[in-house]
Motif scaffolding. Sequence first.
Motif, PDB file in Angstrom:
ATOM      1  N   UNK A 255       0.746  -1.339  -0.201  1.00  0.00           N
ATOM      2  CA  UNK A 255      -0.082  -0.283   0.041  1.00  0.00           C
ATOM      3  C   UNK A 255       0.913   1.275  -0.079  1.00  0.00           C
ATOM      4  N   UNK A 256       2.081   0.874   0.493  1.00  0.00           N
ATOM      5  CA  UNK A 256       2.742   2.382   0.580  1.00  0.00           C
ATOM      6  C   UNK A 256       3.180   3.062  -0.855  1.00  0.00           C
ATOM      7  N   UNK A 257       2.948   2.131  -2.007  1.00  0.00           N
ATOM      8  CA  UNK A 257       3.189   2.653  -2.963  1.00  0.00           C
ATOM      9  C   UNK A 257       2.303   3.630  -3.706  1.00  0.00           C
ATOM     10  N   UNK A 258       1.008   3.549  -3.110  1.00  0.00           N
ATOM     11  CA  UNK A 258       0.106   4.746  -3.361  1.00  0.00           C
ATOM     12  C   UNK A 258       0.559   6.157  -2.961  1.00  0.00           C
ATOM     13  N   UNK A 259       1.551   6.375  -1.788  1.00  0.00           N
ATOM     14  CA  UNK A 259       2.022   7.738  -1.480  1.00  0.00           C
ATOM     15  C   UNK A 259       3.064   7.994  -2.514  1.00  0.00           C
ATOM     16  N   UNK A 260       3.528   7.091  -3.508  1.00  0.00           N
ATOM     17  CA  UNK A 260       4.775   7.614  -4.420  1.00  0.00           C
ATOM     18  C   UNK A 260       4.223   7.327  -5.738  1.00  0.00           C
ATOM     19  N   UNK A 261       3.027   7.597  -5.844  1.00  0.00           N
ATOM     20  CA  UNK A 261       2.454   7.641  -7.392  1.00  0.00           C
ATOM     21  C   UNK A 261       3.301   8.474  -8.304  1.00  0.00           C
ATOM     22  N   UNK A 262       3.817   7.593  -9.431  1.00  0.00           N
ATOM     23  CA  UNK A 262       4.648   8.185 -10.387  1.00  0.00           C
ATOM     24  C   UNK A 262       4.603   8.287 -11.710  1.00  0.00           C
ATOM     25  N   UNK A 263       5.357   8.536 -12.712  1.00  0.00           N
ATOM     26  CA  UNK A 263       5.154   8.523 -14.064  1.00  0.00           C
ATOM     27  C   UNK A 263       5.629   7.255 -14.666  1.00  0.00           C
ATOM     28  N   UNK A 264       5.014   6.491 -14.984  1.00  0.00           N
ATOM     29  CA  UNK A 264       5.518   5.327 -15.802  1.00  0.00           C
ATOM     30  C   UNK A 264       5.729   5.381 -17.320  1.00  0.00           C
ATOM     31  N   UNK A 265       6.864   4.951 -17.498  1.00  0.00           N
ATOM     32  CA  UNK A 265       7.339   5.196 -19.313  1.00  0.00           C
ATOM     33  C   UNK A 265       6.658   3.780 -19.894  1.00  0.00           C
ATOM     34  N   UNK A 266       6.830   2.850 -19.568  1.00  0.00           N
ATOM     35  CA  UNK A 266       6.388   1.620 -20.032  1.00  0.00           C
ATOM     36  C   UNK A 266       6.237   0.501 -18.868  1.00  0.00           C
TER      37      UNK A 266
END
Length: 343
Positions: free
Chosen positions: A149-160
């Motif tokens: 769940x901690x990934x939600x705090x680091x929503x980022x820009x995916x290239x692929x």
Amino acid sequence: MEQILQQIDTHKEEITAFSAQTPEQVEEFRIKYLGTKGLVKAIMGEMRNVPNERKKEFGQVLNDFKLFVEEKYESLRQSNTREAKGTSAQIDWSLPGDPITAGTRHPLNIVRNQIVSIFKRLGFAVAEGPEIEDDWHNFGAMNLPEDHPARDMQDTFYISQNPSWLLRTHTSSVQARVMETQKPPIRVICPGRVYRNETISARAHCFFHQVEGLYVDENVSFADLKQTLYFFVQEMFGNDVKVRFRPSYFPFTEPSAEMDISCLICKGKGCNICKHTGWVEILGSGMVHPNVLDNFGIDSNKYTGFAFGMGVERITQLKYQVNDLRLYSQNDVRFLKQFTGVV
């Protein structure tokens, strides 16, 4: 058409013989021949009276005439410019020279260099890595699996995706690459730009700068972490700044703590920067999680370590009392000139 061609030849003779002694005469030549109501435009207007079968031929003649006039004008202009520069009577040699504007480093670079300098005195080396990162080095290796769940705090820009490549959300990915290639003892700081999908405001931006630190060796304790950060705060802000640690949670450290300092803007009395608490958070820290060490083949039963991370923008905001995060990237010369005297 023959009459027009004769006129062009006559005008060429006049133009060839024309000479200009002053810039005003050069301008008169331009207006007479190349201006909106000048001779070239008037002759160009005769194109409508030329038979269709001869338009191509006549068009070439007109184009050559226009180029001829333009070359003459450029020659007159350059000649008068050289003469004006070469006339010593027009130059007052007693006048002071033109001022040379002094440049400066960007405030974020100034503070970044100060941070690096402080930790270098403690024996930390500088490590850098790519801003475009794979999922493993950015998340997986840092004890952040896909369903965490901690990934939600680091929503980022995916290239692929498949495989996943993204703009890194923290410089912890540099720590991962260091542990991948080096064995303890490890003592590095990792400065760099990071990206997160956040709404741009006075307090947040979609990109910012971090400096993270990592120390892995035998018998490294939380006391080592605290003393290292105490030293940093005193060197950066002075001996009068108060410090406190608050328990927190980060997937890659255990135990974890956030570090606050007394607000430098209101001197601890309370303001909008510190949200009227008198304290401002400047960094997160903790002991490196054993899972992170194990991910890189470092024996977590033998080695321990601490890690920390801070935002350069936040440190700069406190040091120079900058009230809007967006000023760092707006290239406003009025803002940047305030740091001309800073070294």
